[in-house]
Write a protein that holds these residues in place. Structure first.
Motif, PDB file in Angstrom:
ATOM      1  N   ALA A   1      45.271  34.960  50.772  1.00  0.00           N
ATOM      2  CA  ALA A   1      44.214  34.546  49.857  1.00  0.00           C
ATOM      3  C   ALA A   1      42.889  34.284  50.572  1.00  0.00           C
ATOM      4  CB  ALA A   1      44.641  33.293  49.093  1.00  0.00           C
TER       5      ALA A   1
ATOM      6  N   HIS B   1      55.895  36.411  45.031  1.00  0.00           N
ATOM      7  CA  HIS B   1      54.683  35.641  45.293  1.00  0.00           C
ATOM      8  C   HIS B   1      53.555  36.137  44.398  1.00  0.00           C
ATOM      9  CE1 HIS B   1      51.011  34.575  47.525  1.00  0.00           C
ATOM     10  NE2 HIS B   1      51.686  33.488  47.791  1.00  0.00           N
ATOM     11  N   LYS B   2      52.888  35.226  43.718  1.00  0.00           N
ATOM     12  CA  LYS B   2      51.774  35.606  42.844  1.00  0.00           C
ATOM     13  C   LYS B   2      50.514  35.714  43.701  1.00  0.00           C
ATOM     14  CE  LYS B   2      49.464  34.278  38.566  1.00  0.00           C
ATOM     15  NZ  LYS B   2      49.331  35.601  38.047  1.00  0.00           N
ATOM     16  N   PRO B   3      49.881  36.877  43.711  1.00  0.00           N
ATOM     17  CA  PRO B   3      48.685  37.035  44.541  1.00  0.00           C
ATOM     18  C   PRO B   3      47.540  36.151  44.059  1.00  0.00           C
ATOM     19  CG  PRO B   3      49.076  39.008  43.222  1.00  0.00           C
ATOM     20  CD  PRO B   3      50.214  38.083  42.977  1.00  0.00           C
ATOM     21  N   GLN B   4      46.745  35.716  45.004  1.00  0.00           N
ATOM     22  CA  GLN B   4      45.593  34.861  44.708  1.00  0.00           C
ATOM     23  C   GLN B   4      44.330  35.499  45.269  1.00  0.00           C
ATOM     24  OE1 GLN B   4      46.777  31.276  46.696  1.00  0.00           O
ATOM     25  NE2 GLN B   4      48.004  30.572  44.991  1.00  0.00           N
ATOM     26  N   ASN B   5      43.201  35.138  44.694  1.00  0.00           N
ATOM     27  CA  ASN B   5      41.880  35.542  45.169  1.00  0.00           C
ATOM     28  C   ASN B   5      41.656  37.047  45.081  1.00  0.00           C
ATOM     29  OD1 ASN B   5      39.297  35.115  46.169  1.00  0.00           O
ATOM     30  ND2 ASN B   5      39.943  35.126  48.297  1.00  0.00           N
TER      31      ASN B   5
ATOM     32  N   LYS C   1      44.280  40.586  38.390  1.00  0.00           N
ATOM     33  CA  LYS C   1      44.991  39.347  38.728  1.00  0.00           C
ATOM     34  C   LYS C   1      46.472  39.416  38.351  1.00  0.00           C
ATOM     35  CE  LYS C   1      40.881  36.677  38.968  1.00  0.00           C
ATOM     36  NZ  LYS C   1      40.340  37.468  40.038  1.00  0.00           N
ATOM     37  N   ASP C   2      46.822  40.243  37.372  1.00  0.00           N
ATOM     38  CA  ASP C   2      48.218  40.363  36.937  1.00  0.00           C
ATOM     39  C   ASP C   2      48.877  41.630  37.489  1.00  0.00           C
ATOM     40  OD1 ASP C   2      46.776  42.208  35.462  1.00  0.00           O
ATOM     41  OD2 ASP C   2      47.777  41.751  33.567  1.00  0.00           O
TER      42      ASP C   2
END
Length: 147
Positions: A84, A35-39, A45-46
């Motif tokens: 998020a 899962h790509k983290p958001q917020n 962010k990476d």
């Protein structure tokens, strides 16, 4: 005796065949994507998924928290968390604490660079645990000395 040897040979052949078929059928299946983290506002962010999980688990240990203490409940999936969301005010407190830890370590211990990288690689002299010691709120005074 010939029949038992033949049965064992056929059973072994069947197992090899099934395993060969299974390996071919799963070869084209794509591995699950993390899962790509958001917020993210303090963490990069990476950020690597394992680094993010380590940081979050360290926060939980340092404050005796669970994920839901900072992350809001999902409004669409009951029982899940909405990582998020900014609905839980503890999340902003955690962000401010990360900024404070980075500032203290930079100013007083000359540790430069990313919060995440320094935290994961144990380069910080002062961490969440330095003050919290496994409690939500830092102690306001030193424990009484036993005589």
């Amino acid at each position: 005796m010939f029949m038992t040897h033949r049965k064992k040979w056929l059973a072994g052949l069947a197992i090899v065949g099934i395993m060969s078929f299974a390996s071919l059928s799963f070869r084209d299946a794509a591995p699950p994507k993390p899962h790509k983290p958001q917020n993210l506002k303090v963490l990069p962010k990476d950020i690597d998924h394992m680094a993010l999980i380590k940081i979050m688990h360290d926060f939980c240990d340092a404050l005796d928290f669970k994920c839901g203490d900072c992350h809001a409940k999902s409004t669409t999936k009951p029982g899940d968390l909405d990582f998020a969301s900014d609905a839980n005010p503890h999340k902003d407190v955690a962000r401010n604490m990360m900024r404070m830890v980075k500032k203290i370590n930079g100013k007083h211990f000359k540790v430069k660079g990313s919060f995440a990288e320094n935290f994961v690689n144990n380069k910080y002299e002062v961490t969440c645990y330095s003050c919290h010691h496994g409690s939500e709120h830092p102690a306001k005074e030193a424990p009484a000395v036993k005589k």
